[in-house]
Write a protein that holds these residues in place. Structure first.
Motif, PDB file in Angstrom:
ATOM      1  N   THR A  28      34.491  51.476  45.439  1.00  0.00           N
ATOM      2  CA  THR A  28      33.927  50.552  44.465  1.00  0.00           C
ATOM      3  C   THR A  28      35.060  50.024  43.606  1.00  0.00           C
ATOM      4  O   THR A  28      36.114  50.666  43.496  1.00  0.00           O
ATOM      5  CB  THR A  28      32.852  51.212  43.592  1.00  0.00           C
ATOM      6  N   ILE A  79      29.914  52.574  47.583  1.00  0.00           N
ATOM      7  CA  ILE A  79      29.715  52.979  48.966  1.00  0.00           C
ATOM      8  C   ILE A  79      30.383  54.336  49.142  1.00  0.00           C
ATOM      9  O   ILE A  79      31.598  54.469  48.980  1.00  0.00           O
ATOM     10  CB  ILE A  79      30.313  51.969  49.961  1.00  0.00           C
ATOM     11  N   ASN A  90      25.205  48.949  59.214  1.00  0.00           N
ATOM     12  CA  ASN A  90      25.290  49.733  57.980  1.00  0.00           C
ATOM     13  C   ASN A  90      25.697  48.853  56.805  1.00  0.00           C
ATOM     14  O   ASN A  90      25.161  48.975  55.696  1.00  0.00           O
ATOM     15  CB  ASN A  90      26.292  50.877  58.159  1.00  0.00           C
ATOM     16  N   LEU A  91      26.646  47.962  57.040  1.00  0.00           N
ATOM     17  CA  LEU A  91      27.091  47.044  55.992  1.00  0.00           C
ATOM     18  C   LEU A  91      25.958  46.118  55.574  1.00  0.00           C
ATOM     19  O   LEU A  91      25.770  45.852  54.372  1.00  0.00           O
ATOM     20  CB  LEU A  91      28.286  46.236  56.506  1.00  0.00           C
ATOM     21  N   ALA A 132      23.667  47.902  53.280  1.00  0.00           N
ATOM     22  CA  ALA A 132      24.262  48.050  51.949  1.00  0.00           C
ATOM     23  C   ALA A 132      24.149  46.760  51.146  1.00  0.00           C
ATOM     24  O   ALA A 132      23.968  46.786  49.920  1.00  0.00           O
ATOM     25  CB  ALA A 132      25.719  48.480  52.075  1.00  0.00           C
ATOM     26  N   LYS A 178      28.486  47.456  43.757  1.00  0.00           N
ATOM     27  CA  LYS A 178      27.853  48.624  44.361  1.00  0.00           C
ATOM     28  C   LYS A 178      28.878  49.733  44.583  1.00  0.00           C
ATOM     29  O   LYS A 178      30.092  49.507  44.474  1.00  0.00           O
ATOM     30  CB  LYS A 178      27.240  48.267  45.725  1.00  0.00           C
ATOM     31  N   ALA A 189      23.873  52.323  45.252  1.00  0.00           N
ATOM     32  CA  ALA A 189      24.800  52.940  46.198  1.00  0.00           C
ATOM     33  C   ALA A 189      24.193  53.150  47.580  1.00  0.00           C
ATOM     34  O   ALA A 189      22.966  53.240  47.736  1.00  0.00           O
ATOM     35  CB  ALA A 189      25.301  54.269  45.641  1.00  0.00           C
ATOM     36  N   ALA A 190      25.106  53.251  48.560  1.00  0.00           N
ATOM     37  CA  ALA A 190      24.769  53.628  49.937  1.00  0.00           C
ATOM     38  C   ALA A 190      25.691  54.765  50.352  1.00  0.00           C
ATOM     39  O   ALA A 190      26.804  54.908  49.829  1.00  0.00           O
ATOM     40  CB  ALA A 190      24.921  52.441  50.878  1.00  0.00           C
ATOM     41  N   TYR A 191      25.236  55.558  51.305  1.00  0.00           N
ATOM     42  CA  TYR A 191      25.998  56.717  51.779  1.00  0.00           C
ATOM     43  C   TYR A 191      26.006  56.712  53.300  1.00  0.00           C
ATOM     44  O   TYR A 191      24.945  56.599  53.940  1.00  0.00           O
ATOM     45  CB  TYR A 191      25.343  58.000  51.264  1.00  0.00           C
ATOM     46  N   THR A 221      35.073  51.906  56.657  1.00  0.00           N
ATOM     47  CA  THR A 221      35.992  52.030  55.521  1.00  0.00           C
ATOM     48  C   THR A 221      37.126  51.018  55.644  1.00  0.00           C
ATOM     49  O   THR A 221      37.438  50.296  54.683  1.00  0.00           O
ATOM     50  CB  THR A 221      36.577  53.450  55.457  1.00  0.00           C
TER      51      THR A 221
END
Length: 639
Positions: free
Chosen positions: A114, A170, A508-509, A512, A168, A126-128, A148
């Protein structure tokens, strides 16, 4: 067993007390890092062998290179080296820290991405994303690493990614099971999850019958033996599949109806007539969550209930699972999770023990169905849906019996914890497809035949070892061969890696980017009569998800949105005679409870403030949303 109970208690205490801290430490030297050692040793007291010959695979990178590419797999050490490098290279975007220790004592590292200048990560939606829970499913870890790198490479270049990291948080954990993954990548050995010794075959011995690399090539293949004796013929449950004219493919049939017996490569170390049934560890970190947990094998004393293989003695018994659970429960700002595995492939979600319609709120199910479609638009997987029905009936008939498949419960499963207890959009996606790229025989099923044909056509026949005769010390004349279990069946050949993890990571992105986002659109101050003022705050949820799923409200994971007006405490002393009195709301805590802000919904909160002193005062209006974020604005009240 007393020794093991004491050990588990100690692990529970130490893991529960972890503190999040920046991590750049130098770890102790592990077996894989000592190049002088030819054998890899695992920790723990077990009755079988604890050391195995080291092996290096051509599909794996064992030392970090100058650039990170995804045409190879990476060991946990190499992954961690990139995590450290990113934390040093992007100090304003990356925080690296240790969330727990594994069973063997390795660090479980995690990153927060972030923009630190725009606020704390805990103040943002947030996302995990997590990989590596299952030892051999290393493709999932690569997907986290890919995401990443993609985020960091494109921050400041791609407006949508820049906005994402500005607003956000991540959270990224590439390797939740470094013990198992390291053993998998350095030896011929395989296991499911935890490295803790376990009695899989219930004979009172721990890990006494691991797989054996009989031909020394570093890969555990299969053994096939033609049934000759009466006893063998009664047990024979395989035939050579007539579809493959080369006679390579084995087909499962009912016992006594076959011509061959098939084993995994190894010997019967404990003399019980079974081969490799009690290898290293055996517990499953993905059957160890508390939601809908069931006892492990033999744990139902009635014989009429449900049990769950790999569940362990109690929920969260394993430090790796506990590390995920405890950390997430302390970070309720997370709405979206994907904790990935291999290799169905499928966008896999809750429920795991019941149908979606009977157990999910309709509005939550609609969100999940939207995410199912979103995922398929990126990946093209053949399946997306829940574990209980979609996953367990994806093949319409049982290949052995021919019976129709039916929904089947899976207990202690991460997606069920993720939705029913944590109230999040939680996926446990399965990457890779065992090499079955096309339906070559047009039978409507993607099976081993299709994988074999694709290996012949596109993979240079590198995924399948041709059956070769050998003399087995116990079985006599056998043949060794079959699919490569590590880099064809469970994970793809390295040249396929980037294609699979990039598509998965883009999904996934995309999830998010749909996170809820509370926006404080306006704060106004208006003078009323008798030195009283009205403070009005307006806000909206500009995200694509609500600030709370209905399930999150039910289980109280998410507080309702609230607004407060903070003054210097000295100004509020004296009750009704204080220099500043908040007359509205009338609640003692002077908090406006605003419910849960839906997507696009506009809300307002109104305070009345009376000044019992001349001049103006400063105040700070705070908008607090558990999953929508935290906003504040300083205002001046009075002349």
């Amino acid at each position: 067993m007393k020794h093991f109970s004491t050990l588990l208690l100690c692990l529970a205490i130490s893991s529960a007390s972890y503190a999040q801290k920046s991590y750049y430490g130098v770890e102790e030297k592990w077996p894989e890092q000592d190049t002088a050692r030819k054998f890899y040793t695992v920790k723990g007291e077990r009755h079988g062998v604890s050391f195995f010959k080291k092996h290096k695979f051509k599909d794996v990178q064992y030392q970090p290179g100058p650039t990170l590419t995804f045409d190879t797999y990476h060991t946990p050490d190499v992954m961690y080296s990139w995590c450290r490098k990113w934390a040093e290279q992007y100090p304003n975007l990356v925080e690296l820290y240790e969330v727990a220790k594994s069973y063997e004592g390795r660090p479980i590292l995690q990153m927060t991405l972030t923009n630190k200048k725009t606020g704390k990560h805990t103040d943002k939606p947030a996302a995990y994303f997590e990989g590596g829970r299952h030892s051999g499913e290393v493709t999932s870890s690569e997907a986290v690493l890919w995401l990443t790198k993609h985020l960091l490479d494109n921050y400041g270049k791609d407006p949508s990614i820049t906005k994402l990291l500005d607003t956000k948080a991540i959270y990224l954990r590439p390797e939740n099971n470094p013990d198992g993954a390291t053993m998998y990548l350095y030896t011929a050995q395989r296991n499911r999850s935890s490295m803790r010794p376990y009695d899989n075959d219930r004979d009172g011995l721990f890990d006494e019958d691991a797989e054996d690399d009989l031909d020394g090539d570093g890969v555990i293949y299969q053994l096939r033996k033609k049934a000759v004796t009466k006893e063998e013929l009664e047990k024979a449950d395989y035939v050579i599949d007539p579809k493959d004219k080369a006679g390579r493919l084995m087909k499962r049939v009912h016992a006594g109806k076959g011509t061959h017996l098939v084993y995994t490569e190894g010997i019967d170390n404990d003399g019980d007539g079974k081969y490799n049934e009690d290898g290293i560890g055996g517990l499953d970190n993905h059957r160890n969550y508390p939601e809908n947990w069931r006892p492990d094998q033999d744990g139902d004393f009635t014989g009429r209930g449900y049990t769950q293989g790999g569940a362990s003695q109690y929920p969260l018994s394993e430090p790796e699972t506990r590390a995920t659970y405890v950390w997430l429960m302390g970070h309720p700002n997370i709405t979206v999770v994907n904790s990935m595995d291999t290799s169905v492939p499928m966008h896999l979600r809750p429920p795991s023990t019941s149908s979606s319609i009977e157990s999910m709120f309709p509005s939550d199910l609609a969100i999940y169905k939207h995410m199912d479609s979103l995922g398929l638009s990126f990946t093209g997987y053949p399946w997306a849906g829940d574990v209980y029905e979609t996953y367990n009936t994806r093949n319409k008939t049982n290949r052995l019996t021919g019976d129709p498949t039916k929904p089947t419960p899976l207990f202690g499963h991460g997606p069920d914890f993720g939705y029913f207890q944590y109230g999040a959009v939680w996926y446990g996606d399965e990457l890779w497809n065992n090499g079955a790229m096309k339906d070559y025989d047009k039978d409507g099923d993607y099976d081993d035949y299709d994988a074999l044909m694709w290996d012949d056509e596109a993979n240079g026949k590198r995924g399948f070892k041709v059956w070769t005769k050998m003399t087995h010390p116990q079985l006599g004349e056998v043949e060794i061969g079959g699919f490569n279990p590590k880099f064809f069946s469970q994970n793809g050949p390295a040249w396929q890696l980037d294609n699979w993890i990039s598509k998965q990571s883009k999904f996934n992105l995309a999830m998010a980017k749909e996170l809820p986002q509370i926006e404080l659109t306006d704060v106004t101050v208006k003078a009323l009569a008798n030195n009283e003022y009205e403070v009005k705050a307006t806000w909206t949820n500009s995200g694509q998800l609500p600030v709370a799923l209905e399930q999150a409200k039910r289980v109280k994971m998410v507080q309702e949105d609230r607004v407060t007006l903070d003054f210097d405490k000295a100004l509020l002393k004296g009750d009704t005679d204080a220099k500043v009195v908040i007359t509205q709301p009338t609640l003692f805590d002077k908090t406006i409870y605003a419910g849960y802000t839906s997507v696009g919904e506009k809300k307002e909160a109104i305070f009345h403030v009376k000044l019992n002193q001349p001049g103006s005062v400063k105040a700070k209006l705070k908008l607090l949303s558990t999953r929508g974020g935290y906003k504040e604005k300083e205002i001046t009240i009075g002349k």
